[in-house]
Design an enzyme around this catalytic site. Structure first.
Site, mmCIF file in Angstrom:
data_model
loop_
_atom_site.group_PDB
_atom_site.id
_atom_site.type_symbol
_atom_site.label_atom_id
_atom_site.label_comp_id
_atom_site.label_asym_id
_atom_site.label_seq_id
_atom_site.Cartn_x
_atom_site.Cartn_y
_atom_site.Cartn_z
ATOM 1 N N CYS A 1 -39.408 92.140 -4.146
ATOM 2 C CA CYS A 1 -39.237 92.266 -5.593
ATOM 3 C C CYS A 1 -40.202 93.281 -6.213
ATOM 4 O O CYS A 1 -39.939 93.796 -7.299
ATOM 5 C CB CYS A 1 -39.401 90.916 -6.271
ATOM 6 S SG CYS A 1 -38.185 89.691 -5.728
ATOM 7 N N HIS B 1 -40.389 92.562 -13.893
ATOM 8 C CA HIS B 1 -39.421 92.114 -12.900
ATOM 9 C C HIS B 1 -38.729 90.883 -13.453
ATOM 10 O O HIS B 1 -39.375 89.962 -13.946
ATOM 11 C CB HIS B 1 -40.147 91.797 -11.594
ATOM 12 C CG HIS B 1 -39.302 91.053 -10.601
ATOM 13 N ND1 HIS B 1 -38.030 91.437 -10.275
ATOM 14 C CD2 HIS B 1 -39.547 89.912 -9.888
ATOM 15 C CE1 HIS B 1 -37.518 90.584 -9.392
ATOM 16 N NE2 HIS B 1 -38.422 89.655 -9.148
ATOM 17 N N ASN C 1 -32.066 87.341 -10.643
ATOM 18 C CA ASN C 1 -33.132 88.083 -9.964
ATOM 19 C C ASN C 1 -32.481 89.073 -8.989
ATOM 20 O O ASN C 1 -31.924 88.669 -7.982
ATOM 21 C CB ASN C 1 -34.042 87.106 -9.220
ATOM 22 C CG ASN C 1 -35.208 87.793 -8.529
ATOM 23 O OD1 ASN C 1 -35.225 88.998 -8.334
ATOM 24 N ND2 ASN C 1 -36.200 87.002 -8.133
#
Length: 323
Positions: free
Chosen positions: A114, A250, A280
């Protein structure tokens, strides 16, 4: 005078299939309300059966190149952040390079889960300020739907597929924090925390594997580490939270996003939030959010932006840039 890596184009691509939370209710012990309350996610996009990470990346890259008004032949390098490349090798970046018709320069993948896009941006910045490249295409693209355990309600409802891209171009700045472009980067990792977020497959197991996560532990590390790295990057740039126009974090979990903003002393009306629509998307989430925010008219030229991310590794970092 100082060389700066300035954003000259941005674009994104989302697969056609939209999956609302309600779709999981038929197969899992979960509800739309449960997913929303714990993550802020309402829907996400899943790639089609014949759609790969390099496909998504190429579409986002084409949009960013069009936004910059240049062709692929004018790009010196492609850096693609992904944990879900089509094959073990070659890199997905070289596949994008071929699809774009770019016959010069070089292309490579960056794998920091990520945090991948922050790492890729930092590498692109280094290439530009060192004079090794004048224009770099930086992409984040993922098909996390391919590594989900569909029986694990704590993880499979959180992730989605997508891609975002930026074109970075060398520009002469004054060397002050008023310059456009990347002003500071801050990267970290700590391999001792591997077991908090990982995929139980790969070359060693001869299988693709599934994503495994200790959500509570990741959350505990996330807010603290994201706040520290964002403030460290700002400090390197000679700036503070008060100077920030937008945090583009993020997009993992609305509670992490809210917690980080609160620790930095910033209100949520200065935070770009897309997690409700995309879930996500790992390395794709920051460039996706930047592209959507520009399209919404939120981000404007001259705005000071902080992007920060944390992912498996654990790996985390932040970039401060002026749009």
């Amino acid at each position: 005078m100082a060389a700066r890596a300035v954003v000259t184009g941005v674009g994104h691509y989302l697969p056609e299939r939209v999956v609302p939370n309600s779709e999981f209710e038929a197969t899992l012990d979960t509800t739309d309300e449960w997913i929303r309350s714990r993550s802020g996610i309402e829907r996400r996009h899943f790639a089609a059966e014949d759609e790969t990470t390099s496909d998504l990346a190429t579409r986002a890259a084409e949009a960013a190149l069009a936004d910059a008004g240049i062709t692929a032949q004018e790009i010196d390098a492609i850096i693609l952040a992904t944990s879900t490349a089509d094959l073990t090798f070659p890199s997905a970046a070289t596949m994008v390079q071929a699809r774009l018709g770019m016959t010069g320069g070089f292309a490579f993948d960056v794998q920091a889960v990520c945090a991948g896009f922050v790492y890729a941006l930092s590498n692109a910045h280094a290439l530009i300020v060192s004079g090794q490249a004048s224009r770099v295409l930086v992409i984040g693209a993922e098909t996390f739907s391919r590594i989900m355990d569909w029986t694990d309600r704590s993880t499979c409802v959180l992730f989605g597929d997508g891609a975002g891209a930026l074109v970075l171009e060398a520009n002469e700045g004054t060397g002050t924090a008023q310059d456009r472009g990347i002003l500071a980067t801050d990267l970290h990792s700590d391999g001792r925390f591997r077991d908090l977020l990982y995929v139980d497959g790969g070359v060693a197991t001869r299988s693709t594997g599934h994503l495994r996560m200790q959500g509570n532990q990741v959350f505990r590390h996330a807010v603290e580490k994201l706040t520290q790295t964002a403030e460290s990057a700002l400090d390197k740039a000679g700036l503070s939270s008060a100077d920030v126009d937008w945090i583009v974090p993020h997009q993992a979990n609305i509670r992490i996003i809210q917690g980080t903003a609160k620790k930095m002393g910033l209100s949520m009306d200065r935070v770009v939030v897309t997690v409700q629509d995309h879930g996500n998307t790992s390395a794709a989430s920051i460039p996706l959010a930047l592209s959507v925010a520009k399209a919404r008219g939120q981000i404007r030229p001259g705005d000071l932006i902080v992007t920060e991310a944390i992912g498996g590794g654990l790996a985390w970092g932040a970039v401060v840039l002026r749009w």
